[in-house]
Design a protein around this motif. Sequence first.
Motif, PDB file in Angstrom:
ATOM      1  N   GLY A 333      85.398  33.892  40.316  1.00 26.65           N
ATOM      2  CA  GLY A 333      86.603  34.654  39.869  1.00 26.65           C
ATOM      3  C   GLY A 333      87.436  34.190  39.302  1.00 26.65           C
ATOM      4  O   GLY A 333      88.401  34.599  38.812  1.00 26.65           O
ATOM      5  N   ASP A 334      87.598  32.584  39.075  1.00 29.16           N
ATOM      6  CA  ASP A 334      88.670  32.027  38.397  1.00 29.16           C
ATOM      7  C   ASP A 334      88.368  32.301  36.882  1.00 29.16           C
ATOM      8  O   ASP A 334      87.353  32.538  36.461  1.00 29.16           O
ATOM      9  CB  ASP A 334      88.402  30.496  38.326  1.00 29.16           C
ATOM     10  CG  ASP A 334      88.780  30.013  39.902  1.00 29.16           C
ATOM     11  OD1 ASP A 334      89.752  30.968  40.615  1.00 29.16           O
ATOM     12  OD2 ASP A 334      88.740  28.720  40.204  1.00 29.16           O
ATOM     13  N   ARG A 335      89.420  32.581  36.240  1.00 29.70           N
ATOM     14  CA  ARG A 335      89.465  32.983  34.787  1.00 29.70           C
ATOM     15  C   ARG A 335      89.667  31.740  33.813  1.00 29.70           C
ATOM     16  O   ARG A 335      90.817  31.059  34.001  1.00 29.70           O
ATOM     17  CB  ARG A 335      90.541  34.120  34.308  1.00 29.70           C
ATOM     18  CG  ARG A 335      90.459  34.397  32.936  1.00 29.70           C
ATOM     19  CD  ARG A 335      91.345  35.474  32.588  1.00 29.70           C
ATOM     20  NE  ARG A 335      90.961  36.970  33.175  1.00 29.70           N
ATOM     21  CZ  ARG A 335      90.182  37.710  32.670  1.00 29.70           C
ATOM     22  NH1 ARG A 335      89.573  37.307  31.356  1.00 29.70           N
ATOM     23  NH2 ARG A 335      89.733  38.589  33.208  1.00 29.70           N
ATOM     24  N   VAL A 336      88.786  31.156  33.232  1.00 32.70           N
ATOM     25  CA  VAL A 336      88.742  29.850  32.458  1.00 32.70           C
ATOM     26  C   VAL A 336      88.793  30.165  30.825  1.00 32.70           C
ATOM     27  O   VAL A 336      88.235  31.107  30.263  1.00 32.70           O
ATOM     28  CB  VAL A 336      87.633  28.925  32.517  1.00 32.70           C
ATOM     29  CG1 VAL A 336      87.475  27.737  31.995  1.00 32.70           C
ATOM     30  CG2 VAL A 336      87.472  28.943  34.176  1.00 32.70           C
ATOM     31  N   VAL A 337      89.677  29.442  30.374  1.00 25.59           N
ATOM     32  CA  VAL A 337      89.827  29.606  28.662  1.00 25.59           C
ATOM     33  C   VAL A 337      88.630  28.832  28.090  1.00 25.59           C
ATOM     34  O   VAL A 337      88.227  27.750  28.581  1.00 25.59           O
ATOM     35  CB  VAL A 337      91.202  28.769  28.444  1.00 25.59           C
ATOM     36  CG1 VAL A 337      91.305  28.885  26.733  1.00 25.59           C
ATOM     37  CG2 VAL A 337      92.406  29.164  28.937  1.00 25.59           C
ATOM     38  N   VAL A 338      88.040  29.543  27.285  1.00 21.15           N
ATOM     39  CA  VAL A 338      86.948  29.161  26.425  1.00 21.15           C
ATOM     40  C   VAL A 338      86.904  28.631  25.256  1.00 21.15           C
ATOM     41  O   VAL A 338      85.880  28.379  24.406  1.00 21.15           O
ATOM     42  CB  VAL A 338      85.528  30.034  26.809  1.00 21.15           C
ATOM     43  CG1 VAL A 338      85.546  30.316  28.538  1.00 21.15           C
ATOM     44  CG2 VAL A 338      86.014  31.206  26.020  1.00 21.15           C
ATOM     45  N   ALA A 339      88.104  28.901  24.692  1.00 22.90           N
ATOM     46  CA  ALA A 339      88.348  28.477  23.163  1.00 22.90           C
ATOM     47  C   ALA A 339      89.600  27.934  22.977  1.00 22.90           C
ATOM     48  O   ALA A 339      90.519  28.711  23.509  1.00 22.90           O
ATOM     49  CB  ALA A 339      87.949  29.600  22.191  1.00 22.90           C
ATOM     50  N   GLY A 340      89.813  27.114  22.173  1.00 19.62           N
ATOM     51  CA  GLY A 340      91.250  26.601  21.695  1.00 19.62           C
ATOM     52  C   GLY A 340      91.982  25.991  22.809  1.00 19.62           C
ATOM     53  O   GLY A 340      93.155  25.707  22.829  1.00 19.62           O
ATOM     54  N   VAL A 341      90.991  25.184  23.531  1.00 18.17           N
ATOM     55  CA  VAL A 341      91.654  24.369  24.834  1.00 18.17           C
ATOM     56  C   VAL A 341      92.396  23.296  24.325  1.00 18.17           C
ATOM     57  O   VAL A 341      93.384  22.727  24.991  1.00 18.17           O
ATOM     58  CB  VAL A 341      90.714  23.989  25.647  1.00 18.17           C
ATOM     59  CG1 VAL A 341      89.757  24.964  26.190  1.00 18.17           C
ATOM     60  CG2 VAL A 341      89.584  23.001  24.965  1.00 18.17           C
ATOM     61  N   ALA A 342      92.479  22.533  23.034  1.00 17.95           N
ATOM     62  CA  ALA A 342      93.007  21.691  22.826  1.00 17.95           C
ATOM     63  C   ALA A 342      94.515  21.954  22.295  1.00 17.95           C
ATOM     64  O   ALA A 342      95.454  21.103  22.227  1.00 17.95           O
ATOM     65  CB  ALA A 342      92.463  21.052  21.737  1.00 17.95           C
TER      66      ALA A 342
END
Length: 365
Positions: A333-342
């Motif tokens: 259920g955690d929402r994780v950022v998958v693009a542009g993390v830098a």
Amino acid sequence: MRKFVKFSIAAVVLPLLISGCSKEEKVAAPEAVRPVKTLVVSSPETANVRVFPGVIDANQKVDLSFRVAGKLKTLPVREGDRVEKGQVIATLAPTDFEIVQRDRQARYQEAKANFERAAQLLPQGHISKADYDRLESTYKSADAALAEARQDLAYTTLKAPFSGRIALRMVQNFEEVQAKQAIIELQDTSALEVKVDIPESDVRRMRENGERPSLRAIFGPGEDQKFALKVKEYATVADAKTQTFRVTLAMETPTTFTVLPGMTTSVEMRMRRGSMSGDARFKLPLSAVRGDIKLSPQVWVVNPDDMTVASQTIEVGSMSGTSIDVVGGLNEGDRVVVAGVAFLDEGQKVRLLPDVEQADPDLTN
């Protein structure tokens, strides 16, 4: 007097300047909100399951009609009746067709007799070859016309082309019907089909990489209400409006409860994947993982309450293509950022872009 004027101007201008400064101090710079692409992590069991609405259809169905026009004489079947192959469905009043047959029978016999006499006279030279050919042509035409009359008379009886059930009766007995006018819809429900519209990405996954998904039709919570499905056929052209592909699935007819064409069901598609390691809990795209100052793997997790991001250290497993197994550090259920993390900072406000395909991280890139 001059000092008094200067003092008065200063007394008026100074409060205005102070007021202007205070207004500028109240206008705060808008906080930067970065749009981010995210993925809600799910367990392998949940992530590899799709559920689509499906519609039941008959394995075979046909609209029955007479090949000739006439008045209905008998219509013994009713909607819902079970019929066997070759059983009479309806008949037309045959009187007019019998009259036509008798007339053509007489014409045929006359033409046949004339032709047979001509065949005897031709070798003796008592009839010309042209007359002989004319009589032969008349005989053959009469024979064809008689065969047509007999066939039309046979067409006044309508029989079931296969065993099935009367789904719909479009006319009442004694009505005048036209040739090729549908009067009965016959369905073969010994086996059923399930029609389902599937998105492009799932159709691709069904056909590529040998994944061979497990398909089931679900009518209720009990195991006796879940039936295995097999792919029968699929469209290769997408629907212009929905951009989905129509897939036809074969299903055995349930014996414990009634399922009829036109009813709805839920089609569960479970992908059979063995790429995750035994200890892995989730799978993420590589683009979601970054390293901290100690090179420990971390991800940005979105807080749904205030829409800010926070770094979360994770334990990773093996990599496969553009994805990586996550062993620990995340919860379902955690929402994780998958693009542009830098480009993110701790506690930064974010705005969610439309969700990407969540069941297979390999398809997010």
